[in-house]
Design an enzyme around this catalytic site. Structure first.
Site, PDB file in Angstrom:
ATOM      1  N   CYS A 152      -4.600   4.233   0.853  1.00  0.00           N
ATOM      2  CA  CYS A 152      -4.082   2.857   0.786  1.00  0.00           C
ATOM      3  C   CYS A 152      -5.064   1.823   1.347  1.00  0.00           C
ATOM      4  O   CYS A 152      -5.379   0.828   0.688  1.00  0.00           O
ATOM      5  CB  CYS A 152      -2.731   2.774   1.486  1.00  0.00           C
ATOM      6  N   HIS A 197       0.804   1.885   6.184  1.00  0.00           N
ATOM      7  CA  HIS A 197       0.561   1.759   4.743  1.00  0.00           C
ATOM      8  C   HIS A 197       0.322   0.291   4.399  1.00  0.00           C
ATOM      9  O   HIS A 197       0.813  -0.608   5.072  1.00  0.00           O
ATOM     10  CB  HIS A 197       1.749   2.294   3.943  1.00  0.00           C
ATOM     11  N   HIS A 212      -0.997  -0.522  -5.103  1.00  0.00           N
ATOM     12  CA  HIS A 212      -1.306   0.279  -3.911  1.00  0.00           C
ATOM     13  C   HIS A 212      -1.585   1.727  -4.303  1.00  0.00           C
ATOM     14  O   HIS A 212      -1.275   2.162  -5.422  1.00  0.00           O
ATOM     15  CB  HIS A 212      -0.160   0.212  -2.890  1.00  0.00           C
TER      16      HIS A 212
END
Length: 384
Positions: A299, A347, A359
């Protein structure tokens, strides 16, 4: 004459024999039933519980991945620093050897001519050569070139000793960081292995229910994204109408008061557009923990690479990226903003508008577009 029966002696325990036998048989039967009975099987977790456990494991793996990224970045920097220190030590050592040879040459020349010479062995082995010369008062009898040689030797010896200590400390720090790197890597692998094991034990029916739960989660997240998109569109329309009204009232005003801000917004929008264009080009590439491109990403590796394409340098980890830029509300999120998730900020995705982001989700998945409400939002940051 009636016959006489011999009376039975009473039991020493005061218990009748038939009753005792019955109790004993009952006990044996119960024990036998207990021994033959199989142990009660543990209740099988529900599909919802399995889903939650898997999600938790993936989140924990994400946290461990960020720890790994931080340790890897730190290790890389420390390796470079240690390499530089070791090179410096090597160069200093060469200079120290040259200074030592110069002293030896002067000592040998003085010995051959019969002049008073310092004890070169004591000099070279002394902990502090300068103290040696001061104490023996030999400095007063040395020529200018000899004094220069002594000063050079003393300086090089002190500097080399300091650099060696720095290199030693750097190596110790590097060893510690490498240990952290190894531990974080093992932690990621362990969490992912646990998730795979849970998934492998599911029946076909349970997998189908799991997929249904995932679809429902996606639908709910999309519903929230649509609501945000409508709200943002309404806000944009309201601002447009307000600007139009203010423009009419201003008549022929030049608007120079907003020129600088407009220019700044334009530059930021251009960078955001470049970052988003890069992120879109990565859609379909696999998530790989610890990866930062070009073939795969985690990420924070994706967001770092996207903004790098726009000329903006972001740190490697989510924990550092969240502190780079200006925090804005979710309602005011603009394309290019970074959206962070979970309480531990493990994240991140890049906002594309209408409640959606690009993402790198998790192991086994690919870079994709998804609602920002798919996970609990921590904050939104606009890179500066």
């Amino acid at each position: 004459m009636a016959p006489h029966r011999k009376s039975r002696p009473p039991s020493s325990l005061g218990i009748r024999t038939p009753a005792l036998a019955t109790a004993a048989l009952t006990s044996v039967a119960l024990l036998s039933q207990t021994a033959d009975a199989s142990p009660a099987a543990e209740p099988r977790p529900s599909t919802e519980e399995v889903q939650k456990k898997i999600d938790d494991l993936y989140q924990q793996a994400g946290t461990a991945t960020e720890k790994y990224n931080a340790a890897k970045e730190k290790t890389t920097k420390q390796r470079k620093r240690v390499a530089t220190l070791l090179d410096d030590v090597a160069q200093r050592t060469e200079k120290l050897n040259s200074a030592r040879e110069a002293l030896g040459t002067f000592a040998a020349a003085q010995y051959r001519t019969g002049a008073s010479a310092p004890d070169s062995a004591s000099l070279l082995l002394a902990d502090n050569p300068q103290d040696y010369f001061d104490q023996t008062q030999l400095m007063n009898r040395l020529t200018a070139r000899q004094k220069q040689a002594v000063d050079e030797y003393v300086t090089q010896r002190a500097t080399t000793s300091k650099k060696r200590q720095e290199a030693s400390e750097g190596l110790e720090t590097l060893t510690t960081t490498q240990s952290t790197l190894k531990t974080s890597k093992a932690d990621v692998q362990r969490k992912l292995a646990e998730a795979r094991e849970l998934l492998s034990k599911l029946t076909a029916e349970e997998k189908a229910r799991l997929a249904a739960i995932e679809r429902k989660k996606q639908e709910e997240a999309q519903r929230k994204a649509d609501e945000l998109a409508r709200q943002q569109a309404a806000d944009a329309e309201r601002r447009r109408q307000e600007a139009a009204t203010q423009g009419t009232g201003a008549g022929t005003g030049t608007g120079t008061g907003t020129g600088s801000a407009a220019g700044s917004d334009s530059a930021s929008s251009t960078k955001a557009a470049k970052a988003l264009a890069f992120a879109r080009a990565q859609i379909g590439k696999p998530y790989v923990w610890g990866a930062s491109g070009p073939g795969s990403y985690d990420c924070s590796g994706l967001t770092q690479a996207a903004w790098k394409a726009a000329g903006v340098t972001l740190p490697r980890t989510t924990w550092d990226q969240v502190d780079t830029g200006t925090t804005v509300s979710v309602d005011n999120a603009q394309p290019g903003d970074l959206v962070f998730f979970y309480d531990d900020i493990s994240h991140v995705g890049i906002y594309i508008g209408d409640g959606m982001m690009i993402h790198a989700p998790k192991p086994g998945a690919y870079v994709r577009e998804e609602s920002i409400y798919y996970m609990p939002i921590h904050s939104v940051v606009r890179p500066g």
